[in-house]
Design an enzyme around this catalytic site. Structure first.
Site: not given
Ligand code: GLY
Ligand code: MN
Ligand code: MN
Length: 467
Positions: A57, A280, A374, A412, A416, A433, A435
């Protein structure tokens, strides 16, 4: 600013502070003016997000649709906004369809504005029960030149539009015409959302500051042997105690090699002495997101190889930040970061010049992708990866668009290092990283997330001050 002058009906509809009735009404007016230029009298339909069941529910915590909220400030589910652009002497109109008041459901689930309450609090020209949507649309769409809606985003809305059009076409012998043109509504709203107004900028600054406090708290609480989820709990505590409603996205708390998994979200490993922690995480405050990454040593001191790579990523971020100014192309941010990282990969021996050539070769042949796979950022706003074009679509070769005041984006860069032959072992399993959230201003930029410690010295000092 307060939410549309509505009282806090504890346990009821969320009252957000992301603007006031005048802001939302002004946005609707701007959108309707654009519609009127293309097709006077055109009608737009925009539904909010549905409630999504989780299990049993229980539903997922309700989150309104961003574009709908941008134009309404209204956070109740089962709501639809209809905009009618001006035509001749007929003025523009904004109409809300929403849930009726319901004495019993309000006992269980909390306050509902109901159509009359919503109309008065949020400044709509008219409001009706959501149960009347189908009946009213037949009249609202009769003899209008164009229908704007989110084309192809919701099978339910596509089917509903088809029903409305079928109904009108059946009346053609009576002289009623269905809209001859369907237009995509979202590109118009997306372009408006890309430029944050004063209320939005203030809210995003607060979201970023709360998130920076959360990163600081997490650093201070960290020590070897903690589980990643224990550190995550510090973030969530700080978000919530400052009133942020949600994390803007699932937080990443990645110790050691987990930092090399870009979308790591399990947050269930132990962080060991000598490892870095990559966090992050950002909060969502009144519908607006922050998105911050910091990477720090769990024991409070960077090792020499960690420090070497950290300083490299920091230098790449500083170069990328220097490229954030009005008039500069969006793509220049990534290019600046890549150049610094590529040179650093050669300097550290991650890439070997006798194999890959010089920095220009590394960039031309995208050799850097082995360690930096990225982009260097994205628009930020109500959505973490916010809407808005990255390219100038009006120009034939579609170049990357110039930055303009009011845009907010992340910067950012990262690095890696997965274990691989030829890669110096001292760097294996390091993932870093950095950012920040950045507002483009009239002359340069403002780093909204500047309160989060970032340099080696700032981070080591912050952790020395640990409780
Ligand atoms: N946290 C999502 C991103 O950095 O894009
Ligand atoms: Mn991001
Ligand atoms: Mn992020």
């Amino acid at each position: 600013m307060s939410g549309a002058g509505t009282p806090d009906h504890g346990g009821g509809a969320a009252d957000h502070g992301g603007g006031d009735a005048a802001d939302w009404s002004a946005r609707r007016a701007r959108l309707m003016a654009q519609m009127a230029q293309v097709a006077p009298g055109a009608v737009a339909v925009l539904a909010t997000a549905p409630v999504v069941p989780r299990n049993g529910d229980s539903d997922y915590p309700y989150r309104h649709d961003s574009a709908f909220y941008y134009l309404t400030g209204f956070t109740e589910p089962d709501s639809v906004l209809v905009l009618v652009a001006a035509r001749g002497a007929a003025p523009a109109r904004a109409i809300l369809f929403c849930r009726d008041k319901h004495a019993e459901r309000e006992i269980w689930d909390g306050y509902r504005h109901g159509p009359d309450g919503a109309r008065m609090a949020y400044g709509f020209d008219a409001a009706y029960s959501i149960d009347e949507l189908d009946a009213e649309m037949a009249g609202l769409l009769a003899n209008v030149p164009a229908l704007y809606y989110a084309l192809g985003h919701s099978a339910a809305l596509d089917a509903q539009v088809k029903r409305w059009l079928d109904q009108l076409r059946r009346q053609s012998r009576g002289g009623i015409e269905a809209p001859a043109t369907a237009r995509d509504l979202l590109p118009l709203i997306d372009e408006m959302r890309l430029f944050k107004d004063g209320a939005e900028q203030a809210l995003m600054q607060r979201a970023a500051t709360i998130s920076a406090l959360a990163h600081t708290r997490a650093m201070r609480a960290s020590r070897p042997g903690l589980y990643e989820y224990e550190i995550e709990a510090e973030l969530l505590y700080e978000f919530r105690r400052h009133g942020a409603q949600f994390p803007a996205y699932p937080p990443i708390v990645a110790g050691g090699a987990n930092a090399c998994v870009l979308h790591y979200q399990q947050n269930r490993a132990r962080v060991l002495d000598g490892e870095l922690v990559l966090i992050d995480a950002g909060c969502e405050l009144d519908g607006y997101a922050a998105d911050i990454t910091r990477t720090y040593p769990v024991n409070g001191r960077y090792s020499a190889p960690q420090r070497t790579l950290y300083e490299l990523v920091l230098a790449a971020q500083q170069a990328a930040l220097a490229a954030v100014r009005p008039g500069a192309r969006y793509a220049g941010i990534h290019e600046a970061a890549v150049r610094v990282l590529a040179q650093g990969m050669l300097d550290t021996g991650l890439l070997q010049a006798h194999v890959v050539g010089n920095v220009d070769d590394v960039i031309a042949e995208q050799r850097y992708l082995q360690f930096y796979m990225h982009g260097t950022g994205h628009w930020l706003g109500m959505d973490v990866h916010d809407v808005g074009q990255y390219r100038d679509l009006a120009t034939p070769c579609k170049p990357s668009r110039p930055l303009q005041p009011g845009m907010v984006l992340t910067v950012e860069p990262g690095i890696y290092v997965r274990p691989a032959a030829g890669v110096p072992e001292q760097y294996w399993n390091i993932g870093i990283r950095i950012e920040d959230d950045v507002l483009v201003g009239a002359a340069g930029h403002t780093v909204l997330s500047a309160a989060a410690p970032k340099t080696v010295a700032e981070i080591e000092q912050c952790m020395r001050a640990a409780p």
